[in-house]
Scaffold this active site. Structure first.
Site, short mmCIF file in Angstrom:
data_model
loop_
_atom_site.label_atom_id
_atom_site.label_comp_id
_atom_site.label_asym_id
_atom_site.label_seq_id
_atom_site.Cartn_x
_atom_site.Cartn_y
_atom_site.Cartn_z
N LYS A 55 45.74 110.98 71.49
CA LYS A 55 44.42 111.32 70.94
C LYS A 55 43.73 112.37 71.82
O LYS A 55 43.16 113.34 71.31
CB LYS A 55 43.56 110.05 70.82
CG LYS A 55 44.03 109.12 69.71
CD LYS A 55 43.37 107.75 69.72
CE LYS A 55 44.01 106.85 68.66
NZ LYS A 55 43.46 105.49 68.64
N GLN A 99 39.95 101.52 72.32
CA GLN A 99 41.32 101.26 71.87
C GLN A 99 41.59 99.76 71.80
O GLN A 99 41.27 99.01 72.73
CB GLN A 99 42.32 101.96 72.81
CG GLN A 99 43.77 101.90 72.36
CD GLN A 99 44.05 102.67 71.07
OE1 GLN A 99 43.34 103.61 70.72
NE2 GLN A 99 45.08 102.28 70.35
N ASP A 122 36.03 105.52 64.67
CA ASP A 122 37.15 104.69 64.21
C ASP A 122 36.82 104.03 62.87
O ASP A 122 37.71 103.54 62.18
CB ASP A 122 37.43 103.57 65.23
CG ASP A 122 38.76 103.76 65.95
OD1 ASP A 122 39.63 104.46 65.42
OD2 ASP A 122 38.89 103.19 67.05
N1 GUN Z 1 44.88 100.14 67.82
C1 GUN Z 1 45.77 100.42 66.84
N2 GUN Z 1 45.29 101.34 66.01
C2 GUN Z 1 44.07 101.66 66.47
C3 GUN Z 1 43.07 102.58 66.01
O1 GUN Z 1 43.20 103.28 65.00
N3 GUN Z 1 41.94 102.62 66.76
C4 GUN Z 1 41.76 101.84 67.86
N4 GUN Z 1 40.60 101.94 68.51
N5 GUN Z 1 42.65 100.98 68.29
C5 GUN Z 1 43.80 100.90 67.59
#
Ligand code: GUN
Length: 293
Positions: A55, A99, A122
């Site tokens: 990311k 995350q 998100d």
């Molecule tokens: N863990 C797995 N997929 C995601 C996501 O799209 N965002 C976040 N914050 N954690 C995740």
């Protein structure tokens, strides 16, 4: 059918990233704010580190600023909530993510609800999810949003189709089912959401014109579960030991690709399918956060 169209999330994501990079250039030219995405990563889970690094790297690629807040696995919930509050109050940060998963001693829901909905790129906050249900402009959860963009890019027909979603997670399955039923394109599907208590799953998946698989089990969907001419979208990603690979592992999805693909009109691969789109959608949401300011 023996020659499915491969739904390359990688290609669509590259196109989205090019568009975002162009928008950033324009912002810079006009003296606007450069989008700034932050990520909180708690602990040292290997997969989470990989995702967060990807990311951050994607931010660099499109010209965003990025901040990685790395916290010890032993941090208390209260300490994490303080970090969240700091990002809420930091005007330089346009959007941020925490995350998941978080260590077991931390309540994920409590942390998610502490995020300022204006920075919830998100799309996991109850305000974002509620707006999505009401068809109001909002940050859509990145993975389902990315899948709708893939369907759009490949002009995959959805109206009146039967979409079967396997998995009801708050991050993917549940919001995905909502988006596919919306009165728009992609959408207007008749949606069936299936899960661990579903009886006779195969009888249901065999009716799917569009099958979206987010169950989290490697190669769970086999050819006998898929209708001829279906569109199959694979959300799973699993590292499995593979000594023939230099890295020592290979990546598998939730779908047994080699045997399912010949039956499909469209199918997304793993890797190079949904994964890259999740990141592209996060960037899109971050740009939106700046534009909504
Ligand atoms: N863990 C797995 N997929 C995601 C996501 O799209 N965002 C976040 N914050 N954690 C995740």
């Amino acid at each position: 059918m023996s020659n499915p169209t491969i739904v390359s999330g990688k290609e669509v994501a590259n196109k989205v990233k090019e568009e975002i990079a162009l928008a950033v250039k324009q912002l810079k030219k006009n003296g606007g704010k450069i989008p700034h995405l932050a990520a909180i990563l708690v602990g040292n889970d290997g997969a989470s580190q990989t995702y967060v690094n990807a990311k951050v790297k994607a931010c660099e690629k499109v010209g965003f600023e990025s901040t990685l807040v790395q916290l010890d696995a032993n941090i208390t919930e209260q300490e994490l909530l303080i970090e969240v509050e700091k990002l809420n109050n930091n005007n330089a940060i346009d959007g941020y993510i925490v995350q998941l998963p978080l260590p077991k001693h931390i309540d994920e829901q409590k942390v998610t609800e502490a995020i300022d909905p204006k920075k919830d790129v998100d799309g996991f906050h109850p305000v974002s999810l509620g707006k999505m249900l009401l068809d109001l402009p909002s940050f859509l959860p990145a993975t389902p949003y990315g899948i709708t963009e893939m369907l759009k890019h490949y002009n995959i027909p959805t109206e009146g189709k039967h979409c079967v979603v396997i998995g009801r997670s708050h991050i993917v399955g549940s919001p995905m089912s909502v988006l596919m039923a919306r009165n728009t394109y992609p959408g207007n599907c008749t949606v069936t959401i299936t899960h661990s208590r579903t009886q006779n799953l195969k009888a249901i998946t065999l009716q799917a014109d569009i099958l979206i698989v987010a169950i989290g089990k490697p190669e769970f969907v086999t050819a006998d579960m898929v209708k001829e001419g279906a569109t199959v979208i694979d959300v799973g990603i699993h590292r499995v030991e593979d000594n023939s690979k230099k890295s020592g592992f290979s990546l598998l999805g939730d779908v047994k690709f080699d045997e399912v693909a010949p039956k499909c009109a469209f199918i997304s691969p793993v890797p190079g399918g949904v994964g890259p789109m999740t990141i592209a959608s996060l960037l899109k949401n971050t740009l939106l956060a700046v534009q909504l300011k």
